[in-house]
Design a protein around this motif. Structure first.
Motif, mmCIF file in Angstrom:
data_model
loop_
_atom_site.group_PDB
_atom_site.id
_atom_site.type_symbol
_atom_site.label_atom_id
_atom_site.label_comp_id
_atom_site.label_asym_id
_atom_site.label_seq_id
_atom_site.Cartn_x
_atom_site.Cartn_y
_atom_site.Cartn_z
ATOM 1 N N GLY A 98 0.815 -1.213 0.000
ATOM 2 C CA GLY A 98 0.000 0.000 0.000
ATOM 3 C C GLY A 98 0.848 1.262 0.000
ATOM 4 N N GLY A 99 0.141 2.389 0.067
ATOM 5 C CA GLY A 99 0.830 3.668 0.192
ATOM 6 C C GLY A 99 1.340 4.293 -1.088
ATOM 7 N N TRP A 100 0.828 3.843 -2.237
ATOM 8 C CA TRP A 100 1.338 4.375 -3.502
ATOM 9 C C TRP A 100 0.645 5.671 -3.926
ATOM 10 C CZ3 TRP A 100 5.666 2.454 -5.475
ATOM 11 C CH2 TRP A 100 6.045 1.154 -5.112
ATOM 12 N N HIS A 169 8.286 -3.776 15.194
ATOM 13 C CA HIS A 169 6.857 -3.439 15.098
ATOM 14 C C HIS A 169 6.623 -1.940 15.337
ATOM 15 C CE1 HIS A 169 4.934 -7.625 15.280
ATOM 16 N NE2 HIS A 169 6.230 -7.793 15.157
ATOM 17 N N LEU A 170 7.495 -1.126 14.752
ATOM 18 C CA LEU A 170 7.376 0.331 14.889
ATOM 19 C C LEU A 170 6.917 0.920 13.562
ATOM 20 C CD1 LEU A 170 10.690 0.957 16.867
ATOM 21 C CD2 LEU A 170 8.380 1.012 17.787
ATOM 22 N N GLY A 171 5.652 0.756 13.244
ATOM 23 C CA GLY A 171 5.146 1.207 11.958
ATOM 24 C C GLY A 171 4.979 0.023 11.026
ATOM 25 N N THR A 172 4.785 0.315 9.765
ATOM 26 C CA THR A 172 4.545 -0.739 8.775
ATOM 27 C C THR A 172 5.647 -0.752 7.721
ATOM 28 O OG1 THR A 172 3.176 0.778 7.458
ATOM 29 C CG2 THR A 172 2.051 -0.644 9.036
ATOM 30 N N PHE A 173 6.034 -1.944 7.318
ATOM 31 C CA PHE A 173 7.005 -2.109 6.236
ATOM 32 C C PHE A 173 6.258 -1.980 4.917
ATOM 33 C CE2 PHE A 173 9.478 -4.247 3.100
ATOM 34 C CZ PHE A 173 10.803 -4.081 3.486
ATOM 35 N N GLN A 174 6.613 -0.944 4.124
ATOM 36 C CA GLN A 174 5.931 -0.708 2.856
ATOM 37 C C GLN A 174 6.948 -0.522 1.731
ATOM 38 O OE1 GLN A 174 3.315 2.642 4.365
ATOM 39 N NE2 GLN A 174 1.774 1.503 3.213
ATOM 40 N N ILE A 175 6.725 -1.242 0.648
ATOM 41 C CA ILE A 175 7.602 -1.112 -0.515
ATOM 42 C C ILE A 175 7.502 0.291 -1.102
ATOM 43 C CG2 ILE A 175 8.037 -1.969 -2.847
ATOM 44 C CD1 ILE A 175 7.063 -4.700 -1.908
#
Length: 213
Positions: A98-100, A169-175
């Motif tokens: 996500g996040g694009w 687990h400090l936030g989300t891993f996003q490509i």
């Protein structure tokens, strides 16, 4: 009673965990000051004065020190935003792809733009502070060399941030974060190259004017 104890334990652990990484970083850096003070045999009553005086003298004297200080300051701001001030996420992989765009789950967000812009100044400050170490031949720098070095370092730094978020687990891993951060680093390299070319052109012109006189 059990519910009260669980809530107390949760609140206490949360209060300790949230500033943990910031406190660890400050403590780690403070030990360098301690070691330096011990090496110089500073007296306890004058230690704060000596720290401020020594720092200010070097700041005024050394251009490299000023550049590295600005880079360190901006890097600390990035780490505070991306890792150190983050709360725990239960599932850091739930938004991996996500996040694009500008909309996430139907909500308007500028996170992708922020991730892109955030690393533009970082890339410029990095090249400015360590131009000789990263770019080798300073007088004959090529466009591709600058952009590649900026992109490479920012990509590695961004991956380390994302991996830390995933690990702790400090936030989300996003490509998408990794991609936008790296593109921001590349743009910073382009901006630095344009500034370098302008500076070199002015230096050559000034040399020509001096030779005429």
């Amino acid at each position: 009673m059990k519910e009260i104890l669980n809530k107390i334990a949760y609140n206490v652990l949360s209060a300790l965990y949230q500033p943990f990484w910031t406190a660890l970083l400050i403590a780690f850096l403070s030990m360098f000051v301690f070691l330096y003070a011990k090496e110089k045999n500073w007296k306890k009553k004058n230690i704060v004065y000596n720290i401020i005086l020594t720092w200010w003298k070097i700041f005024k004297k050394s251009q490299t020190f000023r550049r590295v200080f600005l880079l360190s300051f901006y890097t600390a701001m990035i780490l505070l935003k991306t890792i150190l001030n983050r709360e725990i996420w239960i599932d850091p992989l739930n938004k991996l792809f996500g996040g694009w765009g500008l909309y996430e789950d139907g909500q308007f967000t500028t996170e992708c733009i922020e991730n892109f812009i955030l690393f533009v100044p970082f890339s410029i400050l990095l090249l400015w502070a360590f131009q000789k170490e990263l770019l080798d031949e300073y007088e004959n720098i090529r466009f591709g060399k600058i952009v590649w070095e900026a992109t490479k370092v920012v990509a590695v730094f961004s991956f380390l941030i994302e991996f830390t978020q995933l690990l702790f687990h400090l936030g989300t891993f996003q490509i998408s974060d990794l991609t936008y951060n790296t593109l921001g680093g590349a743009l910073g390299g382009v901006i630095y190259y344009l500034g370098f070319c302008r500076k070199r052109k002015n230096r050559i012109r000034n040399r020509g004017q001096l030779s005429e006189h």
